[in-house]
Structure formats: C-alpha cells, structure tokens
Design a protein around this motif. Structure first.
Motif, PDB file in Angstrom:
ATOM      1  N   ASP A  13      58.382  36.465  35.872  1.00 35.65           N
ATOM      2  CA  ASP A  13      57.058  35.848  35.796  1.00 35.65           C
ATOM      3  C   ASP A  13      56.116  36.424  36.853  1.00 35.65           C
ATOM      4  O   ASP A  13      54.925  36.610  36.606  1.00 35.65           O
ATOM      5  CB  ASP A  13      57.164  34.332  35.976  1.00 35.65           C
ATOM      6  N   PHE A  14      56.660  36.690  38.026  1.00 36.28           N
ATOM      7  CA  PHE A  14      55.833  37.282  39.079  1.00 36.28           C
ATOM      8  C   PHE A  14      55.514  38.738  38.764  1.00 36.28           C
ATOM      9  O   PHE A  14      54.394  39.202  39.008  1.00 36.28           O
ATOM     10  CB  PHE A  14      56.537  37.149  40.439  1.00 36.28           C
ATOM     11  N   THR A  15      56.480  39.452  38.208  1.00 42.49           N
ATOM     12  CA  THR A  15      56.213  40.844  37.815  1.00 42.49           C
ATOM     13  C   THR A  15      55.075  40.900  36.803  1.00 42.49           C
ATOM     14  O   THR A  15      54.180  41.747  36.898  1.00 42.49           O
ATOM     15  CB  THR A  15      57.486  41.478  37.224  1.00 42.49           C
ATOM     16  N   LYS A  16      55.093  39.992  35.846  1.00 44.65           N
ATOM     17  CA  LYS A  16      54.025  39.927  34.854  1.00 44.65           C
ATOM     18  C   LYS A  16      52.678  39.650  35.530  1.00 44.65           C
ATOM     19  O   LYS A  16      51.660  40.262  35.189  1.00 44.65           O
ATOM     20  CB  LYS A  16      54.329  38.840  33.830  1.00 44.65           C
ATOM     21  N   ALA A  17      52.674  38.737  36.495  1.00 43.97           N
ATOM     22  CA  ALA A  17      51.438  38.399  37.202  1.00 43.97           C
ATOM     23  C   ALA A  17      50.916  39.568  38.021  1.00 43.97           C
ATOM     24  O   ALA A  17      49.702  39.723  38.207  1.00 43.97           O
ATOM     25  CB  ALA A  17      51.677  37.195  38.105  1.00 43.97           C
ATOM     26  N   PHE A  18      51.833  40.411  38.507  1.00 42.89           N
ATOM     27  CA  PHE A  18      51.441  41.529  39.368  1.00 42.89           C
ATOM     28  C   PHE A  18      51.054  42.780  38.587  1.00 42.89           C
ATOM     29  O   PHE A  18      50.494  43.721  39.159  1.00 42.89           O
ATOM     30  CB  PHE A  18      52.578  41.887  40.323  1.00 42.89           C
ATOM     31  N   HIS A  19      51.377  42.822  37.299  1.00 44.07           N
ATOM     32  CA  HIS A  19      51.087  44.018  36.506  1.00 44.07           C
ATOM     33  C   HIS A  19      49.588  44.310  36.489  1.00 44.07           C
ATOM     34  O   HIS A  19      48.778  43.442  36.184  1.00 44.07           O
ATOM     35  CB  HIS A  19      51.590  43.845  35.075  1.00 44.07           C
ATOM     36  N   GLY A  20      49.226  45.519  36.843  1.00 41.87           N
ATOM     37  CA  GLY A  20      47.827  45.917  36.858  1.00 41.87           C
ATOM     38  C   GLY A  20      47.082  45.570  38.130  1.00 41.87           C
ATOM     39  O   GLY A  20      45.911  45.942  38.293  1.00 41.87           O
ATOM     40  N   ALA A  21      47.734  44.851  39.051  1.00 42.69           N
ATOM     41  CA  ALA A  21      47.083  44.486  40.308  1.00 42.69           C
ATOM     42  C   ALA A  21      47.032  45.680  41.251  1.00 42.69           C
ATOM     43  O   ALA A  21      47.919  46.546  41.245  1.00 42.69           O
ATOM     44  CB  ALA A  21      47.816  43.329  40.976  1.00 42.69           C
ATOM     45  N   ASP A  22      46.002  45.718  42.058  1.00 45.01           N
ATOM     46  CA  ASP A  22      45.897  46.742  43.097  1.00 45.01           C
ATOM     47  C   ASP A  22      46.594  46.298  44.381  1.00 45.01           C
ATOM     48  O   ASP A  22      47.246  47.098  45.059  1.00 45.01           O
ATOM     49  CB  ASP A  22      44.430  47.041  43.403  1.00 45.01           C
ATOM     50  N   VAL A  23      46.430  45.015  44.705  1.00 43.41           N
ATOM     51  CA  VAL A  23      46.994  44.482  45.949  1.00 43.41           C
ATOM     52  C   VAL A  23      47.528  43.069  45.701  1.00 43.41           C
ATOM     53  O   VAL A  23      46.888  42.259  45.029  1.00 43.41           O
ATOM     54  CB  VAL A  23      45.934  44.440  47.076  1.00 43.41           C
ATOM     55  N   VAL A  24      48.712  42.802  46.250  1.00 40.74           N
ATOM     56  CA  VAL A  24      49.276  41.457  46.285  1.00 40.74           C
ATOM     57  C   VAL A  24      49.285  41.000  47.735  1.00 40.74           C
ATOM     58  O   VAL A  24      49.778  41.705  48.624  1.00 40.74           O
ATOM     59  CB  VAL A  24      50.719  41.421  45.734  1.00 40.74           C
ATOM     60  N   TYR A  25      48.712  39.836  47.990  1.00 32.24           N
ATOM     61  CA  TYR A  25      48.808  39.206  49.307  1.00 32.24           C
ATOM     62  C   TYR A  25      49.904  38.143  49.248  1.00 32.24           C
ATOM     63  O   TYR A  25      49.915  37.313  48.330  1.00 32.24           O
ATOM     64  CB  TYR A  25      47.498  38.510  49.682  1.00 32.24           C
ATOM     65  N   LYS A  47      38.515  45.485  42.872  1.00 32.42           N
ATOM     66  CA  LYS A  47      39.966  45.549  42.773  1.00 32.42           C
ATOM     67  C   LYS A  47      40.523  44.273  42.140  1.00 32.42           C
ATOM     68  O   LYS A  47      39.887  43.219  42.162  1.00 32.42           O
ATOM     69  CB  LYS A  47      40.581  45.756  44.156  1.00 32.42           C
ATOM     70  N   LYS A  48      41.717  44.422  41.563  1.00 30.77           N
ATOM     71  CA  LYS A  48      42.432  43.272  41.024  1.00 30.77           C
ATOM     72  C   LYS A  48      43.428  42.811  42.081  1.00 30.77           C
ATOM     73  O   LYS A  48      44.297  43.584  42.511  1.00 30.77           O
ATOM     74  CB  LYS A  48      43.159  43.645  39.728  1.00 30.77           C
ATOM     75  N   ILE A  49      43.294  41.562  42.486  1.00 32.06           N
ATOM     76  CA  ILE A  49      44.047  41.030  43.622  1.00 32.06           C
ATOM     77  C   ILE A  49      44.806  39.779  43.196  1.00 32.06           C
ATOM     78  O   ILE A  49      44.285  38.951  42.447  1.00 32.06           O
ATOM     79  CB  ILE A  49      43.080  40.679  44.773  1.00 32.06           C
ATOM     80  N   VAL A  50      46.039  39.649  43.689  1.00 30.72           N
ATOM     81  CA  VAL A  50      46.818  38.433  43.477  1.00 30.72           C
ATOM     82  C   VAL A  50      47.202  37.879  44.847  1.00 30.72           C
ATOM     83  O   VAL A  50      47.699  38.620  45.703  1.00 30.72           O
ATOM     84  CB  VAL A  50      48.088  38.700  42.655  1.00 30.72           C
ATOM     85  N   ILE A  51      46.944  36.586  45.063  1.00 27.86           N
ATOM     86  CA  ILE A  51      47.316  35.928  46.307  1.00 27.86           C
ATOM     87  C   ILE A  51      48.455  34.956  46.013  1.00 27.86           C
ATOM     88  O   ILE A  51      48.305  34.024  45.220  1.00 27.86           O
ATOM     89  CB  ILE A  51      46.134  35.159  46.926  1.00 27.86           C
TER      90      ILE A  51
END
Length: 243
Positions: free
Chosen positions: A60-72, A3-7
C-alpha cells in the motif's frame, strides 16, 4: 518545477507546517491513520491518504509512493503506548517505508527522514560534545530511552541502503515559538531548542537539495540563516550520523 510529495506522519506538528509551506506550489499527499484528521490536512494545502504504519502492508505504501519525487518520513509514536508501540512505529514503520520505496518500479523517490539529534551508539560520544552536552545526552537517554534506541536502529538500517537516495534531518529539542529563519546546523551542540517552524523550513529547503543525499544533518536553535547553514553543511559533506 512542481514536485509530487508524500508526507508520512502527516498530522504531526512539523508535518502540518511543512505541508503549509509546500502545498501551494507542489502536489502534497499527507498520510494519516485517523479519518478525523482529514480536514486538518486539507486546511494545510495537502491531500489526505488513510494508511497505517502499523497495519497497512508495504504494498500500500509502495502504491502511494509511485510517481513521487520525495517522501518525507516524519512519523512517530510520540511516547504513547510504551516501548512496544515505539518499536512498531519508529522502527518497524520506518523500515516498512524504506522497503516500500525500494519496491517502487522505475524512478524511486528520495527520502527525507526526520530523526533526532544525538541518535547514535551510546558508547560513541561525538568528539565535539562539551560536558554540558554529555550531561544533557545522559538525561535525555534516561527519560526517553526506548525512543532513542529504536530511532537509532532505524537510522542504522537506513544508512546501509543504497537503492534510493536519502537525507536525515536531526533536530534537537523542539519548541512552538515563531520561527526565526535561523539555526545552528551540522556538528552542533545539543541545545538550545529549535522552533518547529524552523525545522519545517529546513525540511522544505531540503526538497531541492539532492546534493544532501547520504547526509545526516543536526539542527538546533542558532543565529545562522537556515539556507546558509544547510549549504555550508552540504558542501562540507560530513554526515552527523556517527554510527
């Protein structure tokens, strides 16, 4: 499947532990605001991304979250900078992340948010609290009143949103003891404290638990295997956020 994850809040003690668990098997991006922390992020098997909850725009956060499965979301002011900064990070920063997820075009990521046990309307005392719980709640609220206030306002905002799936994990007091792999989960008391290792383990397990959507889950130290405790809580389907 990887998965693609952003913390968000990637250099926190729990976040670094989480990245070490997930990084070897998934693609993990950890958002930090200080370039000096980049090496720590890389050492935790994650990719650093420089953004500021206080200064960077929602886009900027929307761009970082694009394509992510989960954001913590595991960010916080940590009591530094007084109530103004606590509000800026723990409340306004959280809402910025919520708004950014809502602005993602196409499939939006799930949000797993780290809150805290006993975050609630101070006038609503949970029925299962003992006198010891009530006394501890009073002491904590007296000590970190601004933190409890603004975490509550952020969580209250989140529970009203239905544009994306979310889950809250609400740990009690934290310690740095080695993890035991066990905890008390769901409608718990306010003690004992729980290892940061075990909180990170629970967060990692929630990665695969889409069925935890809409739940706020309390977790403190205990004797139940974490996977078993989470499963029982999720099957029960009763949120710990009482409003």
């Amino acid at each position: 499947m990887p998965k693609k994850i952003v913390i968000v809040g990637g250099h926190g003690n729990v976040s670094l532990r989480l990245a070490r668990i997930l990084g070897p098997s998934h693609s993990v991006t950890s958002i930090i605001r200080t370039p000096a922390h980049e090496d720590d992020i890389k050492a935790a098997s994650a990719t650093p991304l420089l953004l500021s909850l206080e200064e960077s725009p929602v886009t900027d956060f929307t761009k970082a979250f694009h394509g992510a499965d989960v954001v913590y979301f595991s960010a916080g002011a940590g009591g530094k900078g007084g109530e103004e900064r606590t509000k800026s990070v723990d409340y306004e920063g959280a809402l910025k992340v919520f708004d950014a997820i809502e602005a993602v075009e196409g499939v939006r990521p799930r949000l797993i948010l780290v809150s805290a046990i006993d975050v609630r309307d101070p006038e609503k005392i949970p029925a299962h609290y003992t006198e010891e719980d009530k006394a501890l709640a009073t002491r904590v609220r007296g000590h970190i009143a601004a933190y409890m206030k603004w975490k509550y306002e952020a969580d209250k905002n989140l529970v009203k949103r239905d544009a994306f799936k979310w889950t809250m994990l609400r740990p009690g007091g934290l310690n740095n003891e080695p993890g035991t792999g066990k905890a008390s989960i769901g409608r718990t008391h306010l003690s004992p404290t729980i290892s940061r290792d075990d909180v990170a383990t629970a967060l990692a397990m929630l990665l695969e638990r889409e069925d935890a959507a809409g739940l706020a889950i309390d977790i403190v130290g205990g004797d139940t295997p974490i996977a078993e405790g989470l499963d029982a809580m999720i099957k029960k389907g009763e949120t710990d956020f009482l409003g």
